[in-house]
Design an enzyme around this catalytic site. Structure first.
Site: not given
Ligand code: PEP
Length: 260
Positions: A10, A12, A102, A104, A172, A178, A218
């Site tokens: 991904n 992003k 996701h 985010e 996730e 991240g 990560s």
């Protein structure tokens, strides 16, 4: 039932369309140099929308054994939805996959379980395999434990999907994305098994056995092996490390070190 491992990158909001060409070329050449067997592990990239045409053209022209998909799609098919991108358009660009839900987007764009479910339906309507992201925040982990939130999100996302619909679910944990913090392989296994049970409940035992469940948060070439040894982890959704073709190729080549 054997599931083909799936390593997904991904990107992003990184890489413009010119950079995307360089990254895909370097990734493909690195895998080729390492005599990577693309038939035993599926590798996919998820670039920004604006890169998809370039990535499609390159992969097609060079016959790279790489899949690709988008990072999001509209719940609607067409019409007055400024800024949205239809699953129909993604399918027309030969996308195989689309990331849905996701964290985010759940957190930064207020995507509820209902919106995520509508996007899953839109993906399926257009023949795209949704890569459904689920995972708990640190506060939810403290309040509900490991599996409750990912399982509830999985059930909500799959609501109304007919048995036999191909899906991928990515666990996730939000606190691991991240951040450099990683869930242990044992926790990934525990949640992976719970997600597989949720797929069986929402769809069928056959779907549960066939669906690939990824861990994301990560992931690096140095920690992928521990996850891939788990029976209910079938791959990884990789953010930061997917922007470095050498590192991402190292993750895709996990079979070289999974027994180490
Ligand atoms: C992600 O964004 O899906 C992700 C897992 O990111 P990272 O690998 O950078 O934690």
């Amino acid at each position: 039932m054997s599931r083909r491992p799936f390593i997904a990158g991904n990107w992003k909001m990184n890489m413009d369309h010119l950079q995307s060409i360089a990254l895909v070329q370097k990734l493909a050449w690195t895998l080729k140099d390492a005599k990577f067997d693309g038939s035993s592990v599926e590798v996919a990239v998820f670039p920004p929308f604006t890169d998809l045409r370039s990535v499609q053209t390159l992969i097609d022209a060079e016959r790279f054994t790489l899949a690709f998909g988008a990072q999001d799609l509209s719940p609607h098919d067409a019409g007055a939805y400024t800024g949205d991108v239809s699953g129909a358009f993604l399918k027309a660009l030969d996308c195989s996959y689309v990331i849905v839900g996701h964290s985010e987007r759940r957190q930064g764009h207020g995507e509820t379980d209902e919106i995520v479910a509508a996007k899953v339906q839109a993906a399926v309507r257009h023949g795209l395999v949704p890569v459904i992201c689920v995972g708990e925040t640190e506060a939810e982990l403290a309040e509900h434990g490991t599996s409750a939130v990912p399982v509830a999100q999985t059930k909500a996302a799959l609501a109304g999907l007919p048995a036999g619909t191909p899906v991928v679910v990515a666990y996730e944990p939000v606190w691991a994305i991240g951040t450099g913090k990683v869930a242990t392989p044992e926790v990934a296994q525990e949640v992976g098994a719970a997600i597989r049970a949720a797929i069986a409940e929402a769809m069928s035992d056959e779907d549960a056995a066939a669906s690939r469940i990824l861990y994301g948060g990560s992931v690096k070439s140095g920690n992928i092996a521990g996850f891939m040894r788990q029976p209910d982890v079938d791959g990884a959704l990789v953010g930061g490390a997917s922007l470095d073709p050498t590192e991402f190729a190292g993750i895709a080549r996990f079979p070289d070190h999974v027994g180490a």
